[in-house]
Design a protein around this motif. Structure first.
Motif, PDB file in Angstrom:
ATOM      1  N   VAL A 247       0.840  -1.204   0.000  1.00  0.00           N
ATOM      2  CA  VAL A 247       0.000   0.000   0.000  1.00  0.00           C
ATOM      3  C   VAL A 247       0.871   1.249   0.000  1.00  0.00           C
ATOM      4  N   LYS A 248       1.928   1.245   0.814  1.00  0.00           N
ATOM      5  CA  LYS A 248       2.820   2.407   0.871  1.00  0.00           C
ATOM      6  C   LYS A 248       3.499   2.640  -0.480  1.00  0.00           C
ATOM      7  N   ALA A 249       3.894   1.556  -1.163  1.00  0.00           N
ATOM      8  CA  ALA A 249       4.539   1.703  -2.465  1.00  0.00           C
ATOM      9  C   ALA A 249       3.583   2.289  -3.498  1.00  0.00           C
ATOM     10  N   ARG A 250       2.314   1.865  -3.467  1.00  0.00           N
ATOM     11  CA  ARG A 250       1.339   2.399  -4.423  1.00  0.00           C
ATOM     12  C   ARG A 250       1.037   3.867  -4.145  1.00  0.00           C
ATOM     13  N   ILE A 251       1.012   4.250  -2.861  1.00  0.00           N
ATOM     14  CA  ILE A 251       0.766   5.652  -2.516  1.00  0.00           C
ATOM     15  C   ILE A 251       1.906   6.524  -3.026  1.00  0.00           C
ATOM     16  N   GLU A 253       3.515   6.215  -5.642  1.00  0.00           N
ATOM     17  CA  GLU A 253       3.407   6.374  -7.093  1.00  0.00           C
ATOM     18  C   GLU A 253       2.160   7.122  -7.518  1.00  0.00           C
ATOM     19  N   SER A 254       1.339   7.561  -6.583  1.00  0.00           N
ATOM     20  CA  SER A 254       0.081   8.209  -6.924  1.00  0.00           C
ATOM     21  C   SER A 254       0.317   9.654  -7.363  1.00  0.00           C
ATOM     22  N   ASP A 255      -0.569  10.140  -8.228  1.00  0.00           N
ATOM     23  CA  ASP A 255      -0.476  11.522  -8.706  1.00  0.00           C
ATOM     24  C   ASP A 255      -0.946  12.522  -7.659  1.00  0.00           C
ATOM     25  N   VAL A 256      -1.901  12.114  -6.822  1.00  0.00           N
ATOM     26  CA  VAL A 256      -2.438  12.991  -5.783  1.00  0.00           C
ATOM     27  C   VAL A 256      -2.520  12.190  -4.483  1.00  0.00           C
ATOM     28  N   VAL A 257      -1.994  12.757  -3.412  1.00  0.00           N
ATOM     29  CA  VAL A 257      -2.048  12.121  -2.097  1.00  0.00           C
ATOM     30  C   VAL A 257      -2.597  13.139  -1.107  1.00  0.00           C
ATOM     31  N   TYR A 258      -3.647  12.755  -0.410  1.00  0.00           N
ATOM     32  CA  TYR A 258      -4.196  13.611   0.654  1.00  0.00           C
ATOM     33  C   TYR A 258      -3.522  13.232   1.967  1.00  0.00           C
ATOM     34  N   CYS A 259      -2.995  14.217   2.697  1.00  0.00           N
ATOM     35  CA  CYS A 259      -2.272  13.985   3.948  1.00  0.00           C
ATOM     36  C   CYS A 259      -2.926  14.765   5.082  1.00  0.00           C
ATOM     37  N   GLU A 281      -6.242   3.769  -1.905  1.00  0.00           N
ATOM     38  CA  GLU A 281      -5.492   3.325  -0.739  1.00  0.00           C
ATOM     39  C   GLU A 281      -5.663   4.284   0.426  1.00  0.00           C
ATOM     40  N   VAL A 282      -5.562   3.721   1.623  1.00  0.00           N
ATOM     41  CA  VAL A 282      -5.511   4.510   2.854  1.00  0.00           C
ATOM     42  C   VAL A 282      -4.401   3.914   3.723  1.00  0.00           C
ATOM     43  N   LEU A 283      -3.457   4.750   4.143  1.00  0.00           N
ATOM     44  CA  LEU A 283      -2.342   4.286   4.952  1.00  0.00           C
ATOM     45  C   LEU A 283      -2.285   5.099   6.234  1.00  0.00           C
ATOM     46  N   PHE A 284      -2.206   4.407   7.367  1.00  0.00           N
ATOM     47  CA  PHE A 284      -2.051   5.069   8.666  1.00  0.00           C
ATOM     48  C   PHE A 284      -0.625   4.866   9.152  1.00  0.00           C
ATOM     49  N   TRP A 285      -0.086   5.921   9.765  1.00  0.00           N
ATOM     50  CA  TRP A 285       1.292   5.894  10.240  1.00  0.00           C
ATOM     51  C   TRP A 285       1.348   6.648  11.565  1.00  0.00           C
ATOM     52  N   VAL A 286       1.748   5.982  12.641  1.00  0.00           N
ATOM     53  CA  VAL A 286       1.851   6.609  13.955  1.00  0.00           C
ATOM     54  C   VAL A 286       3.316   6.906  14.228  1.00  0.00           C
ATOM     55  N   ASP A 287       3.613   8.159  14.596  1.00  0.00           N
ATOM     56  CA  ASP A 287       4.999   8.578  14.771  1.00  0.00           C
ATOM     57  C   ASP A 287       5.092   9.585  15.913  1.00  0.00           C
TER      58      ASP A 287
END
Length: 365
Positions: A247-251, A253-259, A281-287
């Motif tokens: 999922v992270k790899a596809r994000i 390569e995306s033309d538009v990513v909402y963050c 895709e939807v990716l969650f990341w806790v940092d």
């Protein structure tokens, strides 16, 4: 000629002047003390005003959503408490009855209702005996029957125990190969359904490990320690890691990513839950960080120059990438905020709202 007791007029005037001077000095000391006290009070009040203004910025700034503006939410991150309370009270909460009915359970007014069709019964149990509470008689020959179909689950829920005999092979290249089966995990003795149930209970139902251990014993008659629950959850995470990386790899390569990012406590320490969304895709990341380094870790150090980040006004985004699409909600709030304070900004706010309405209508059509 005697002037009487008390001395000369000159000495009397000097004594009066000395007494007045002493009194004035005493008054001056008192005034200086009062002045110092008032300055201290003023300094404390100014500090209190600065603290209140800093707190007010949580609610009255263009980046604050309407649910939190004016302190309506009580505190950051608690903007749903009043709404939930009103929903629980229903029509008795006061105010507009129509507004209360909008949040009440059940179908909307005018919406055609549906009824769940009864399933085909797997077993039929005929109950003949009845008891009359008035006559205290037991009746055994019914005139007719009333049918009721009941859906239930057995307790404890049945579990299966399967033994897998995995073939062991010695390859001509020297490797030892063991056959694999999708329902036989590489580690442990619990199958994929139990591991999936554990992960769902932990993260979807938000059950602590000890509560899950109790639930497994009640529902499945399967004693499991809370430490085993933790290990099962970790095994699920390990199994899903390749899918997460895909999922992270596809994000990337995306033309538009909402963050977006929001505060997220971990063991009482401030962390940040980041969200990266594309059309698919939807990716969650806790940092622990809210800085641009997180964007580099997720999207890569060299995010495509022609790709667009849709985001709010947080400084980490322009520090990482130059092609940005500001979030419409934040942009419109900022325009309104400035237009309320400066007359020359009113036209800009009106034009931005009109553009947003046109784009929304175009998208809906």
């Amino acid at each position: 000629m005697s002037l009487g007791i008390g001395g000369s007029p000159e000495s009397t005037d000097s004594a009066i002047r000395a007494e007045d001077s002493t009194h004035l000095r005493q008054q001056l000391v008192v005034k200086e003390f009062e002045n110092r006290l008032l300055r201290r009070q003023l300094t404390a009040q100014q500090q209190q005003i600065e603290n209140l203004q800093a707190r007010l910025k949580w609610y009255e700034n263009p980046n604050t959503p309407p649910s939190k503006q004016g302190g309506a939410a009580g505190s950051p991150g608690n903007d749903d408490s009043d709404e939930e309370e009103n929903e629980d009270q229903g029509d008795d909460a006061g105010g507009d009855a129509d507004a209360a009915s909008d949040s009440s359970p059940g179908r909307d007014e005018g919406h055609e209702g549906t009824t769940r069709p009864p399933p085909e019964p797997e077993e039929t149990i005929r109950v003949d005996q009845g008891y009359c509470p008035d006559c205290e008689q037991t009746l055994s020959n019914p005139d007719s029957y009333v049918s009721r179909t009941i859906i239930d689950i057995p307790l404890p829920i049945p579990t299966t125990v399967t033994e897998y005999e995995l073939g062991k092979h010695h390859c001509s290249c020297g490797n030892e190969v063991v056959a694999e089966h999708p329902d036989c995990p590489e580690t442990g003795r619990f199958g994929p359904n139990i591991m999936a149930q554990t992960a769902l209970g932990r993260f979807h139902q938000r059950l602590p490990n000890r509560k899950q251990a109790e639930l497994f014993e009640w529902e499945l008659d399967l004693p499991i320690s809370h430490r085993t629950i933790y290990n099962l959850t970790k095994r699920v995470a390990d199994r899903l890691r390749p899918a997460y990386e895909d999922v992270k790899a596809r994000i990337r390569e995306s033309d538009v990513v909402y963050c977006d990012e929001t505060g997220f406590p971990v063991d009482g320490e401030q962390h940040w839950a980041w969200t990266f969304v594309t059309d698919e895709e939807v990716l969650f990341w806790v940092d622990e960080s809210r800085g641009s380094q997180v964007l580099e870790d997720v999207l890569g150090e060299e995010f495509a120059e022609d790709s667009t980040l849709s985001c709010d006004g947080w400084s980490a985004y322009p520090s990482y990438h130059t092609k940005l699409q500001r979030c419409w909600a934040h942009l419109l709030r900022e325009a309104e905020y400035v237009a309320e304070r400066y007359e020359e900004a009113e036209r800009l706010s009106e034009e931005l709202h009109a553009l947003h309405d046109d784009l929304t209508a175009f998208d809906e059509e």
